[in-house]
Structure formats: C-alpha cells, structure tokens
Design an enzyme around this catalytic site. Structure first.
Site, PDB file in Angstrom:
ATOM      1  N   GLY A   1      -8.293  -9.288 -38.104  1.00  0.00           N
ATOM      2  CA  GLY A   1      -9.549  -9.050 -37.376  1.00  0.00           C
ATOM      3  C   GLY A   1      -9.771 -10.036 -36.242  1.00  0.00           C
ATOM      4  O   GLY A   1     -10.395  -9.707 -35.223  1.00  0.00           O
TER       5      GLY A   1
ATOM      6  N   ARG B   1      -2.826 -19.714 -41.086  1.00  0.00           N
ATOM      7  CA  ARG B   1      -3.806 -18.883 -41.796  1.00  0.00           C
ATOM      8  C   ARG B   1      -3.404 -18.686 -43.261  1.00  0.00           C
ATOM      9  O   ARG B   1      -2.295 -18.241 -43.545  1.00  0.00           O
ATOM     10  CB  ARG B   1      -3.880 -17.516 -41.082  1.00  0.00           C
ATOM     11  CG  ARG B   1      -4.683 -16.456 -41.794  1.00  0.00           C
ATOM     12  CD  ARG B   1      -6.145 -16.655 -41.599  1.00  0.00           C
ATOM     13  NE  ARG B   1      -6.916 -15.536 -42.120  1.00  0.00           N
ATOM     14  CZ  ARG B   1      -8.237 -15.599 -42.305  1.00  0.00           C
ATOM     15  NH1 ARG B   1      -8.898 -16.705 -42.009  1.00  0.00           N
ATOM     16  NH2 ARG B   1      -8.886 -14.550 -42.773  1.00  0.00           N
TER      17      ARG B   1
ATOM     18  N   GLY C   1       0.813  -1.222   0.000  1.00  0.00           N
ATOM     19  CA  GLY C   1       0.000   0.000   0.000  1.00  0.00           C
ATOM     20  C   GLY C   1       0.840   1.261   0.000  1.00  0.00           C
ATOM     21  O   GLY C   1       1.117   1.841   1.057  1.00  0.00           O
TER      22      GLY C   1
ATOM     23  N   GLY D   1       1.059   9.311  -6.879  1.00  0.00           N
ATOM     24  CA  GLY D   1       1.450   8.086  -7.588  1.00  0.00           C
ATOM     25  C   GLY D   1       2.947   8.096  -7.810  1.00  0.00           C
ATOM     26  O   GLY D   1       3.719   7.587  -6.996  1.00  0.00           O
TER      27      GLY D   1
ATOM     28  N   THR E   1       0.699   3.741  -3.175  1.00  0.00           N
ATOM     29  CA  THR E   1       0.002   4.762  -3.977  1.00  0.00           C
ATOM     30  C   THR E   1      -1.255   5.275  -3.272  1.00  0.00           C
ATOM     31  O   THR E   1      -1.962   4.517  -2.618  1.00  0.00           O
ATOM     32  CB  THR E   1      -0.388   4.158  -5.345  1.00  0.00           C
ATOM     33  OG1 THR E   1       0.794   3.667  -5.969  1.00  0.00           O
ATOM     34  CG2 THR E   1      -1.059   5.176  -6.242  1.00  0.00           C
ATOM     35  N   GLU E   2      -1.512   6.553  -3.440  1.00  0.00           N
ATOM     36  CA  GLU E   2      -2.730   7.167  -2.899  1.00  0.00           C
ATOM     37  C   GLU E   2      -3.459   7.889  -4.032  1.00  0.00           C
ATOM     38  O   GLU E   2      -2.863   8.120  -5.091  1.00  0.00           O
ATOM     39  CB  GLU E   2      -2.352   8.163  -1.785  1.00  0.00           C
ATOM     40  CG  GLU E   2      -1.627   7.462  -0.642  1.00  0.00           C
ATOM     41  CD  GLU E   2      -1.265   8.390   0.509  1.00  0.00           C
ATOM     42  OE1 GLU E   2      -1.437   9.619   0.368  1.00  0.00           O
ATOM     43  OE2 GLU E   2      -0.827   7.874   1.541  1.00  0.00           O
ATOM     44  N   PRO E   3      -4.704   8.304  -3.808  1.00  0.00           N
ATOM     45  CA  PRO E   3      -5.418   9.003  -4.896  1.00  0.00           C
ATOM     46  C   PRO E   3      -4.629  10.211  -5.398  1.00  0.00           C
ATOM     47  O   PRO E   3      -4.608  10.482  -6.596  1.00  0.00           O
ATOM     48  CB  PRO E   3      -6.740   9.421  -4.239  1.00  0.00           C
ATOM     49  CG  PRO E   3      -6.951   8.410  -3.145  1.00  0.00           C
ATOM     50  CD  PRO E   3      -5.583   8.052  -2.647  1.00  0.00           C
TER      51      PRO E   3
ATOM     52  N   ILE F   1      -4.523  -0.885  -5.296  1.00  0.00           N
ATOM     53  CA  ILE F   1      -3.702  -1.849  -4.577  1.00  0.00           C
ATOM     54  C   ILE F   1      -3.951  -3.280  -5.082  1.00  0.00           C
ATOM     55  O   ILE F   1      -5.031  -3.853  -4.864  1.00  0.00           O
ATOM     56  CB  ILE F   1      -3.932  -1.740  -3.042  1.00  0.00           C
ATOM     57  CG1 ILE F   1      -3.717  -0.280  -2.604  1.00  0.00           C
ATOM     58  CG2 ILE F   1      -3.023  -2.696  -2.280  1.00  0.00           C
ATOM     59  CD1 ILE F   1      -2.360   0.332  -2.970  1.00  0.00           C
TER      60      ILE F   1
ATOM     61  N   GLU G   1       4.700   0.338 -10.832  1.00  0.00           N
ATOM     62  CA  GLU G   1       6.066   0.184 -10.290  1.00  0.00           C
ATOM     63  C   GLU G   1       7.028   1.185 -10.953  1.00  0.00           C
ATOM     64  O   GLU G   1       8.168   0.863 -11.265  1.00  0.00           O
ATOM     65  CB  GLU G   1       6.542  -1.264 -10.401  1.00  0.00           C
ATOM     66  CG  GLU G   1       5.623  -2.191  -9.613  1.00  0.00           C
ATOM     67  CD  GLU G   1       6.283  -3.414  -9.034  1.00  0.00           C
ATOM     68  OE1 GLU G   1       7.514  -3.447  -8.937  1.00  0.00           O
ATOM     69  OE2 GLU G   1       5.533  -4.328  -8.672  1.00  0.00           O
TER      70      GLU G   1
HETATM   71  P1  FAD Z   1       0.882  10.052 -12.063  1.00  0.00           P
HETATM   72  O1  FAD Z   1       2.018   9.953 -11.111  1.00  0.00           O
HETATM   73  O2  FAD Z   1      -0.151  11.058 -11.789  1.00  0.00           O
HETATM   74  O3  FAD Z   1       1.482  10.246 -13.529  1.00  0.00           O
HETATM   75  C1  FAD Z   1       0.659  10.651 -14.627  1.00  0.00           C
HETATM   76  C2  FAD Z   1       1.595  10.875 -15.833  1.00  0.00           C
HETATM   77  O4  FAD Z   1       2.543  11.899 -15.519  1.00  0.00           O
HETATM   78  C3  FAD Z   1       2.422   9.624 -16.191  1.00  0.00           C
HETATM   79  O5  FAD Z   1       2.583   9.551 -17.564  1.00  0.00           O
HETATM   80  C4  FAD Z   1       3.746   9.890 -15.519  1.00  0.00           C
HETATM   81  O6  FAD Z   1       4.835   9.210 -16.152  1.00  0.00           O
HETATM   82  C5  FAD Z   1       3.864  11.413 -15.704  1.00  0.00           C
HETATM   83  N1  FAD Z   1       4.752  11.995 -14.701  1.00  0.00           N
HETATM   84  C6  FAD Z   1       4.571  12.105 -13.367  1.00  0.00           C
HETATM   85  N2  FAD Z   1       5.620  12.697 -12.788  1.00  0.00           N
HETATM   86  C7  FAD Z   1       6.506  12.960 -13.775  1.00  0.00           C
HETATM   87  C8  FAD Z   1       7.795  13.555 -13.817  1.00  0.00           C
HETATM   88  N3  FAD Z   1       8.426  13.994 -12.702  1.00  0.00           N
HETATM   89  N4  FAD Z   1       8.401  13.697 -15.020  1.00  0.00           N
HETATM   90  C9  FAD Z   1       7.805  13.218 -16.151  1.00  0.00           C
HETATM   91  N5  FAD Z   1       6.583  12.657 -16.180  1.00  0.00           N
HETATM   92  C10 FAD Z   1       5.951  12.516 -15.004  1.00  0.00           C
HETATM   93  N6  FAD Z   1       0.403   1.047  -6.312  1.00  0.00           N
HETATM   94  C11 FAD Z   1       0.691   0.470  -5.100  1.00  0.00           C
HETATM   95  O7  FAD Z   1       1.143   1.150  -4.178  1.00  0.00           O
HETATM   96  N7  FAD Z   1       0.504  -0.860  -4.899  1.00  0.00           N
HETATM   97  C12 FAD Z   1       0.017  -1.678  -5.865  1.00  0.00           C
HETATM   98  O8  FAD Z   1      -0.139  -2.887  -5.644  1.00  0.00           O
HETATM   99  C13 FAD Z   1      -0.328  -1.115  -7.128  1.00  0.00           C
HETATM  100  N8  FAD Z   1      -0.890  -1.870  -8.113  1.00  0.00           N
HETATM  101  C14 FAD Z   1      -1.378  -1.253  -9.252  1.00  0.00           C
HETATM  102  C15 FAD Z   1      -2.152  -2.000 -10.152  1.00  0.00           C
HETATM  103  C16 FAD Z   1      -2.703  -1.373 -11.265  1.00  0.00           C
HETATM  104  C17 FAD Z   1      -3.549  -2.171 -12.210  1.00  0.00           C
HETATM  105  C18 FAD Z   1      -2.463   0.010 -11.497  1.00  0.00           C
HETATM  106  C19 FAD Z   1      -3.061   0.705 -12.691  1.00  0.00           C
HETATM  107  C20 FAD Z   1      -1.693   0.734 -10.620  1.00  0.00           C
HETATM  108  C21 FAD Z   1      -1.156   0.116  -9.479  1.00  0.00           C
HETATM  109  N9  FAD Z   1      -0.452   0.859  -8.532  1.00  0.00           N
HETATM  110  C22 FAD Z   1      -0.115   0.287  -7.308  1.00  0.00           C
HETATM  111  C23 FAD Z   1      -0.240   2.284  -8.713  1.00  0.00           C
HETATM  112  C24 FAD Z   1       0.855   2.614  -9.709  1.00  0.00           C
HETATM  113  O9  FAD Z   1       2.117   2.318  -9.174  1.00  0.00           O
HETATM  114  C25 FAD Z   1       0.686   4.104 -10.098  1.00  0.00           C
HETATM  115  O10 FAD Z   1      -0.466   4.145 -10.922  1.00  0.00           O
HETATM  116  C26 FAD Z   1       1.896   4.651 -10.821  1.00  0.00           C
HETATM  117  O11 FAD Z   1       2.952   4.793  -9.897  1.00  0.00           O
HETATM  118  C27 FAD Z   1       1.632   5.999 -11.469  1.00  0.00           C
HETATM  119  O12 FAD Z   1       1.009   6.876 -10.582  1.00  0.00           O
HETATM  120  P2  FAD Z   1      -0.327   7.663 -11.040  1.00  0.00           P
HETATM  121  O13 FAD Z   1      -1.254   6.661 -11.624  1.00  0.00           O
HETATM  122  O14 FAD Z   1      -0.789   8.457  -9.896  1.00  0.00           O
HETATM  123  O15 FAD Z   1       0.158   8.591 -12.217  1.00  0.00           O
END
Ligand code: FAD
Length: 385
Positions: free
Chosen positions: A342, A270, A124, A131, A126-128, A159, A365
């Site tokens: 297709g 095919r 745990g 990321g 990531t947060e809303p 998560i 990750e």
């Molecule tokens: P953001 O950080 O908001 O990024 C949005 C865009 O901006 C991206 O293109 C990013 O590359 C770009 N960006 C951001 N900062 C920069 C920068 N400094 N320079 C250039 N570009 C930048 N998290 C957990 O903790 N535990 C888990 O088990 C887990 N599982 C997941 C499973 C799934 C299916 C998904 C979709 C996500 C999961 N995550 C988990 C979260 C995941 O790690 C995050 O979604 C990821 O780190 C990106 O964060 P964000 O979605 O908030 O995107």
C-alpha cells in the site's frame, strides 16, 4: 562489444551519478507535485557537459561518444525522467540533428547555445491528427516573396520542452508529393511572430516536464531557416528518432534501476510475519524479475551505443532496445510498487512516480506496436505501413 568502460566513460558516468544523487533525485517528488522541474538545472547540465555530449568541441560540445551519452541518460532517468527528457530532446533530437544536417551558419548559431544550456530545443513532428503516421503531417510551409521566405501554418501536439524552448526543429509539408516525400525541416525560433504555445497539463507522468501544443499562424522564416535540402525533412526526423530511441532506452534502464534500488531497500527493511519481507520467496521473485529486466535492457541499450560509436548499422537494434527497455521499465516499476504494498500507492515513496513516468515510454518516439513493425520489416523485407 567490450563491456568494460573506458576511463572517460567511467568518469562521466560518475559525474552524472553524483549530480543525480545530489541535485535531482532528492527533488523529483517535489517537482512532480509542482509540475515543473527547476529550470536552473539546464544551465548546470550545460556546465557539466551533459548537453554537449557527442557534439564537436568547435561548436561548444564536450565530445564524448554515444556510450557516454547512454550512461548519462541512464543516470538522469534514474533520478527523474522529466529531467532526462529535457536532455534527450534538446541535445538528442535537436542538437544532434543540427550537427548532422545543419549548415555551418546554423551550427554556429545554435549549437554553442544548446550545448551550454543557454538555449533549449524542442522537436515538432507530431500533430493532433498524425502521431504514428507522422509522414502524413499537414503543417504547411509556402514560399513567399523575392527572398524566398517560408510562411508556415499548422499545429504541433505533445511537444516536449515546448514552452521552454528557444528553437523548434519543425517539420512541415513543402511539396505537393503525398506522404513523407514532401516534408522539409526548419529551425524556427520560438519568439517568431505567429508562433504560440499552450502548456498541456494533467499528464499521467513526466509532470515536471513542459509538454506543449504549438500553433503556427503565418509564421514567416527566411530561406536560411530550412535545415537539410528541401524534401529531406522526413529523413532528418527519422535519423533523429533512430538515435533518440537509444536515449529513451537508456532512460528506461534508469527507471528500472531506480525501481530495483527502491524495492531492494524496502524489502530488506519492512517486517511482516516476524521477518523482513525479503525473506518471503515471492518477494524475492519480484526482485529477481526486476533485476533480470534491468540487466537485459541495459545490455540491449549498450549494444546500440557500441554500434553507433563503431559506425555500424544500428536502427533495428535501436528499435529492439527501445521496445524491450520501455516495456521492461513499466514491468519493473509495477513490480517495485507491488513490493511496497500500500505504501507504493502514495507519493511519499518514489515508486508510484516511476510507474507513471515509465508508462509514456512505450508510447513516444514510436509506440511499441510501431517498433514491432519496424523489427518485422527488417526481418522480412515486407513493410506493414
Ligand atoms: P496514434 O498514432 O494515434 O496511435 C494510437 C494507437 O494505435 C497506439 O497504440 C499505436 O501503437 C496504434 N497504432 C497506430 N498505427 C498503427 C499501426 N500501423 N499498426 C499497429 N498499431 C498502430 N512528439 C513530437 O513530435 N515531439 C515531442 O517532443 C513529443 N513529446 C511527447 C511527450 C509526451 C509526454 C507524449 C505523450 C507524446 C509526445 N510526442 C512528441 C508524441 C508521440 O511521439 C506520439 O504520441 C506517438 O508517436 C504516438 O502517436 P499518437 O499519440 O498520435 O497515437
């Protein structure tokens, strides 16, 4: 780096291959449609030793090295990325962190259960609102009472294993320092009062996997729930993710290999214009491109495994492997879909699912952009963060 597998590595790879061909790949489409993989697989993978790789035998682990772990995660990724993710998180991010940072009591409490598949872990971080910028997380843990309990409030987003997990390796702010310095890590049983979970539906891929939002409202844990010293939580998270990137890369090699196998199979069956489509040179180009990506991604991944096993620095190489393999998995799956024409666009055939499952690999990750910044920082000594 020796590219010849040891007897033990070859044996565990074969075990994983047979398991995937028999118990995973034939059901992957059905689980994708149902949005849930068969949960009994977790126990089976525990019995096979997959959930205990690299964990010492005294804690229920099956020993083995990171090379073996990469081979197994590649095979699982070839069969179904949703299944691979369960292992990469429960063992790779949670079990290995407990083995590396946990107290003796924490190791005894959690490792035998995680390695056997009796319990599942989730991670745990990531947060809303945070990321990529995980060091700015806002979940807060506050000391309360004479015994030094912690009371935790906050929300965790996306998560993996979230609704299945028995324990969450949770990152929360305990100090007043801004950024990653004030972050600590806790092992929180998911049945602790105040912790609620909501499964996230409608994902593009990884549909068989339980991805959830975790909400913590006055979740009270004892002082002994903290893992690693106070304020060291971000180091726990970053060390877990550095090794975790190797298993994501290996899973991506698995996706790319599955794309290659499917595309070659289809191209040689095919017929169009009076011969199999494998006779058309532009189709051969697609197959050749996929094959090259598979080899390059696998070699980069194996290099990381080899470095870890030899105790050498590996963090930048892990970023390179994860960056290349995840982008390659997307390209390979997409090229395989092109070979299928297709028919690739409907889920009777496996390649559409590969495209959807591959897509998240460049996001979690550490996104591809974040990997580039980490590689750039290693090259120049200049941090863009
Ligand atoms: P953001 O950080 O908001 O990024 C949005 C865009 O901006 C991206 O293109 C990013 O590359 C770009 N960006 C951001 N900062 C920069 C920068 N400094 N320079 C250039 N570009 C930048 N998290 C957990 O903790 N535990 C888990 O088990 C887990 N599982 C997941 C499973 C799934 C299916 C998904 C979709 C996500 C999961 N995550 C988990 C979260 C995941 O790690 C995050 O979604 C990821 O780190 C990106 O964060 P964000 O979605 O908030 O995107």
């Amino acid at each position: 780096m020796n590219l010849e597998l040891t007897e033990e590595q070859a044996a565990v790879r074969q075990l994983a291959k047979d398991f995937v061909d028999r118990e995973v790949a034939p059901h992957a489409t059905e689980w994708d449609r149902a949005e849930q993989v068969d949960r009994s697989l977790v126990k089976t993978m525990g019995d096979l030793g997959f959930l205990g790789l690299t964990i010492p035998e005294e804690y229920g682990g099956s020993g083995g090295d990171h090379f073996a772990y990469a081979l197994v995660t590649e095979e699982l990724g070839r069969g179904d990325s949703s299944v691979r993710g369960i292992v990469s998180v429960s063992l790779g991010l949670v079990g290995k962190s407990i083995a590396a940072w946990g107290s003796e009591e924490q190791k005894q409490e959690w490792l035998p259960r995680l390695t056997s598949g009796e319990a599942i872990g989730c991670f745990g971080l990531t947060e809303p609102g945070t990321g990529s910028d995980a060091g700015n997380l806002t979940t807060r843990a506050v000391r309360d009472g004479d015994a030094g309990d912690w009371v935790i409030n906050g929300t965790k987003m996306f998560i993996t294993n979230g609704t299945w997990a028995d324990v969450v390796l949770l990152f929360a702010r305990t100090g007043a320092e801004p950024g990653h310095k004030g972050v600590s890590a806790f092992l929180v049983p998911t049945d602790t009062p105040g912790l609620s979970r909501r499964e996230i539906h409608g994902k593009l891929g990884l549909r068989g996997q339980a991805t959830a939002e975790l909400v913590l409202e006055d979740v009270r844990v004892p002082a002994s729930a903290m893992i690693a010293p106070e304020g060291k939580g971000f180091s726990v998270a970053m060390s877990a993710l550095a090794k975790g990137r190797m298993s994501v890369a290996a899973g991506c090699v698995g996706i790319a290999q599955a794309a290659l196998d499917a595309a070659v199979g289809y191209a040689t069956e095919r017929d169009q214009f009076g011969k199999t489509i494998a006779h058309h040179q532009l189709v051969q180009e697609l197959l050749s491109d996929i094959s090259l990506d598979v080899d390059a991604a696998r070699l980069l991944t194996w290099r990381v495994a080899d470095l870890i096993d030899r105790g050498e620095p590996f963090v930048t190489e892990a970023s390179k492997a994860k960056l290349f393999a995840s982008e390659a998995a997307v390209r390979c799956a997409n090229n395989a879909l092109q070979v299928f024409g297709g028919y690739g666009y409907i889920d009777e055939y496996p390649v559409g699912k590969l495209v959807r499952d591959a897509r998240v690999m460049t996001l979690y990750e550490g996104t591809s952009q974040i990997q580039k910044l980490l590689i750039g920082r290693a090259l120049t000594g200049v941090s863009a963060f």
